[in-house]
Design a protein around this motif. Structure first.
Motif, mmCIF file in Angstrom:
data_model
loop_
_atom_site.group_PDB
_atom_site.id
_atom_site.type_symbol
_atom_site.label_atom_id
_atom_site.label_comp_id
_atom_site.label_asym_id
_atom_site.label_seq_id
_atom_site.Cartn_x
_atom_site.Cartn_y
_atom_site.Cartn_z
ATOM 1 N N GLY A 62 -7.368 1.458 -2.979
ATOM 2 C CA GLY A 62 -6.527 2.166 -3.833
ATOM 3 C C GLY A 62 -6.367 1.662 -5.334
ATOM 4 O O GLY A 62 -6.278 2.267 -6.176
ATOM 5 N N ARG A 63 -6.454 0.378 -5.449
ATOM 6 C CA ARG A 63 -6.566 0.008 -7.033
ATOM 7 C C ARG A 63 -7.763 0.558 -7.660
ATOM 8 O O ARG A 63 -7.781 1.078 -8.940
ATOM 9 C CB ARG A 63 -6.645 -1.684 -6.987
ATOM 10 N N HIS A 64 -8.839 0.497 -7.126
ATOM 11 C CA HIS A 64 -10.111 1.117 -7.610
ATOM 12 C C HIS A 64 -10.173 2.644 -7.963
ATOM 13 O O HIS A 64 -10.095 3.008 -8.948
ATOM 14 C CB HIS A 64 -11.298 1.084 -6.526
ATOM 15 N N ARG A 65 -9.503 3.321 -6.931
ATOM 16 C CA ARG A 65 -9.052 4.783 -7.239
ATOM 17 C C ARG A 65 -8.040 5.078 -8.400
ATOM 18 O O ARG A 65 -8.391 5.905 -9.042
ATOM 19 C CB ARG A 65 -8.482 5.244 -5.777
ATOM 20 N N VAL A 66 -7.306 4.185 -8.428
ATOM 21 C CA VAL A 66 -6.122 4.556 -9.533
ATOM 22 C C VAL A 66 -6.774 4.151 -10.945
ATOM 23 O O VAL A 66 -6.473 4.783 -11.988
ATOM 24 C CB VAL A 66 -4.785 3.698 -9.291
ATOM 25 N N HIS A 70 -0.776 1.159 -10.280
ATOM 26 C CA HIS A 70 -1.884 0.058 -10.744
ATOM 27 C C HIS A 70 -1.359 -1.484 -10.770
ATOM 28 O O HIS A 70 -2.077 -2.095 -10.148
ATOM 29 C CB HIS A 70 -2.577 0.441 -12.010
ATOM 30 N N GLU A 71 -0.423 -1.348 -11.290
ATOM 31 C CA GLU A 71 0.484 -2.692 -11.277
ATOM 32 C C GLU A 71 0.869 -3.248 -10.207
ATOM 33 O O GLU A 71 0.768 -4.513 -9.489
ATOM 34 C CB GLU A 71 1.796 -2.586 -12.166
ATOM 35 N N THR A 72 1.284 -2.412 -9.167
ATOM 36 C CA THR A 72 1.586 -2.649 -7.824
ATOM 37 C C THR A 72 0.481 -2.890 -7.070
ATOM 38 O O THR A 72 0.532 -4.199 -6.137
ATOM 39 C CB THR A 72 2.386 -1.534 -7.035
ATOM 40 N N PHE A 73 -0.509 -2.378 -7.076
ATOM 41 C CA PHE A 73 -1.858 -2.710 -6.253
ATOM 42 C C PHE A 73 -2.129 -4.069 -6.771
ATOM 43 O O PHE A 73 -2.696 -5.087 -5.810
ATOM 44 C CB PHE A 73 -3.009 -1.620 -6.535
ATOM 45 N N THR A 74 -2.374 -4.456 -7.925
ATOM 46 C CA THR A 74 -2.792 -5.912 -8.622
ATOM 47 C C THR A 74 -1.833 -6.942 -8.495
ATOM 48 O O THR A 74 -2.426 -7.878 -7.963
ATOM 49 C CB THR A 74 -2.828 -5.673 -10.114
ATOM 50 N N GLU A 75 -0.569 -6.725 -8.326
ATOM 51 C CA GLU A 75 0.483 -7.645 -7.901
ATOM 52 C C GLU A 75 0.112 -8.123 -6.575
ATOM 53 O O GLU A 75 0.201 -9.284 -6.196
ATOM 54 C CB GLU A 75 1.890 -7.232 -7.971
ATOM 55 N N ALA A 76 -0.267 -7.209 -5.597
ATOM 56 C CA ALA A 76 -0.365 -7.434 -4.207
ATOM 57 C C ALA A 76 -1.642 -8.155 -4.083
ATOM 58 O O ALA A 76 -1.597 -9.304 -3.186
ATOM 59 C CB ALA A 76 -0.516 -6.174 -3.440
ATOM 60 N N VAL A 136 0.858 -1.318 -0.012
ATOM 61 C CA VAL A 136 -0.011 0.000 0.137
ATOM 62 C C VAL A 136 0.793 1.141 -0.118
ATOM 63 O O VAL A 136 0.627 2.152 -0.620
ATOM 64 C CB VAL A 136 -0.978 -0.084 1.200
ATOM 65 N N ILE A 137 2.077 1.274 0.869
ATOM 66 C CA ILE A 137 2.746 2.182 0.772
ATOM 67 C C ILE A 137 3.499 2.902 -0.417
ATOM 68 O O ILE A 137 3.401 3.811 -0.699
ATOM 69 C CB ILE A 137 3.896 2.182 1.936
ATOM 70 N N VAL A 138 4.146 1.684 -1.202
ATOM 71 C CA VAL A 138 4.739 2.125 -2.300
ATOM 72 C C VAL A 138 3.955 2.355 -3.528
ATOM 73 O O VAL A 138 3.897 3.104 -4.287
ATOM 74 C CB VAL A 138 5.784 0.783 -2.655
ATOM 75 N N ALA A 139 2.592 1.621 -3.516
ATOM 76 C CA ALA A 139 1.715 1.822 -4.355
ATOM 77 C C ALA A 139 1.315 3.426 -4.385
ATOM 78 O O ALA A 139 0.941 4.022 -5.318
ATOM 79 C CB ALA A 139 0.694 1.157 -4.275
ATOM 80 N N GLU A 140 0.672 3.816 -3.248
ATOM 81 C CA GLU A 140 0.425 5.090 -2.840
ATOM 82 C C GLU A 140 1.396 6.045 -3.096
ATOM 83 O O GLU A 140 1.064 7.372 -3.785
ATOM 84 C CB GLU A 140 -0.243 5.263 -1.433
ATOM 85 N N SER A 141 2.611 5.673 -2.929
ATOM 86 C CA SER A 141 3.738 6.732 -3.356
ATOM 87 C C SER A 141 3.910 6.858 -4.701
ATOM 88 O O SER A 141 3.804 8.129 -5.129
ATOM 89 C CB SER A 141 5.007 6.272 -2.698
#
Length: 348
Positions: free
Chosen positions: A156-160, A126-132, A110-115
């Protein structure tokens, strides 16, 4: 600034954050067994004071420690901090390495994706949220309900995806299920919402205020219990030392087998009653003795045990229950949870 010149509110805030960070550092020196969560809080205060170099120094020190508890979380926090004061290349290198290690907890993701999102790297976010999500949410959880700790990944993924203009998919449908506000996620994450804040139309402004209130309610709910409801676990060696030193505790722990059985039973009862965000904290005798001393009480006092568990959870030392699919059991046996204390987990 001259001594007779009053400090501005912003300067006062920065000074308060630095003072709190330095207090936490002194406390960490006094209680080395709790140093990691204390120093992470100190680093957060340095960041809030815009003293990001000192925050990075704390992160580096934690990562260099031989007994670091959660290196993935620390690396994620370090990367996000570095990016905020001009070290984009180093931050990206850390993020790339972190994604390659595939952490098993949602917080670093979450931290790196939001960054990435914050710095307009939407495709990478988006890729980071999906991988997670693909790594941490097995099919069984998709059907039964994604645990609360993993909701930030879905949201977070939905928002992106709304920012990218992507069509809804199965993960977005799960995000809609996780949404606890009376306002739909499509509205909450609408990129055009910012335009409404500058509108002169009272109806548009009122609608935006309603959405913001809904979001604020969600944040307040999350902050009202920022750590899990945790049950205390004593490893076998610590249990033997505890009972030998404080035999009065046998009323709470008649045997080690009963202790382990009670942990699983308590957690299942809490889960069945609708309590979410459950966890297990591991006790040590020296830490428990120090806690009893801080409470001016005797370690023989059984009423201290749940307080001690809550304190450990508040310091970020809880592990999520139930364990992830395929993970080893919390009891320390080394066996898979599903074949150990989780043998009846399908009934949950």
């Amino acid at each position: 600034m001259r001594p007779d010149t009053p400090a501005t509110p912003a300067e006062n805030d920065r000074a308060d954050h630095v003072a709190e960070a330095e207090r936490l550092e002194r406390t960490a020196d006094m209680y080395p067994e709790d140093a990691e969560p204390l120093l992470l809080q100190a680093a957060a205060h340095y960041e809030l004071a815009d003293d990001r170099e000192r925050a990075t120094t704390l992160y580096d020190g934690l990562l260099a420690a031989p007994d670091v508890h959660d290196p993935s979380l620390i690396r994620a926090l370090k990367a996000a901090n570095l990016w905020e004061y001009g070290h984009e290349a180093e931050a990206n290198a850390i993020i790339t390495g972190l994604r390659a290690t595939a952490p098993r907890e949602p917080a670093p993701w979450v931290i790196v994706a939001e960054s990435l999102e914050q710095h307009d790297e939407l495709e990478q976010a988006h890729e980071t949220f999906t991988e997670a999500l693909e790594l941490l949410v097995p099919a069984s959880e998709r059907e039964a309900g994604v645990p609360l700790a993993k909701h930030p990944l879905l949201l977070g993924r939905h928002r992106v995806r709304r920012l990218l203009g992507a069509e809804h998919d199965e993960w977005d449908a799960l995000a809609d299920q996780a949404n606890r506000t009376p306002v739909s996620l499509d509205e909450l994450h609408d990129p055009k919402r910012l335009w409404s804040l500058g509108s002169e139309n009272p109806a548009e402004l009122q609608a935006e205020i309603s959405r913001l209130r809904a979001e604020l309610g969600t944040y307040r709910e999350a902050l009202s219990r920022p750590f899990p409801v945790a049950v205390l676990h004593w490893p076998s060696t610590e249990y033997a030392e505890l009972i030998a030193a404080y035999p009065a505790l046998t009323s709470e722990y008649p045997s080690y087998e009963a202790h382990l059985t009670s942990i699983e039973a308590s957690l299942r009862e809490l889960s069945a009653s609708g309590t979410a965000n459950l966890g297990i904290v591991t006790g040590t005798v020296p830490s428990y003795e120090a806690f009893a001393a801080s409470e001016a009480s005797s370690p023989n006092d059984t009423s201290l045990l749940p307080q001690y568990a809550t304190t450990l959870a508040a310091r970020g030392l809880a592990t999520e229950w139930p364990p992830a699919q395929g993970a080893v059991c919390w009891c320390g046996s080394g066996s898979p949870y599903s074949g150990c204390h989780g043998g009846g987990a399908q009934a949950l």
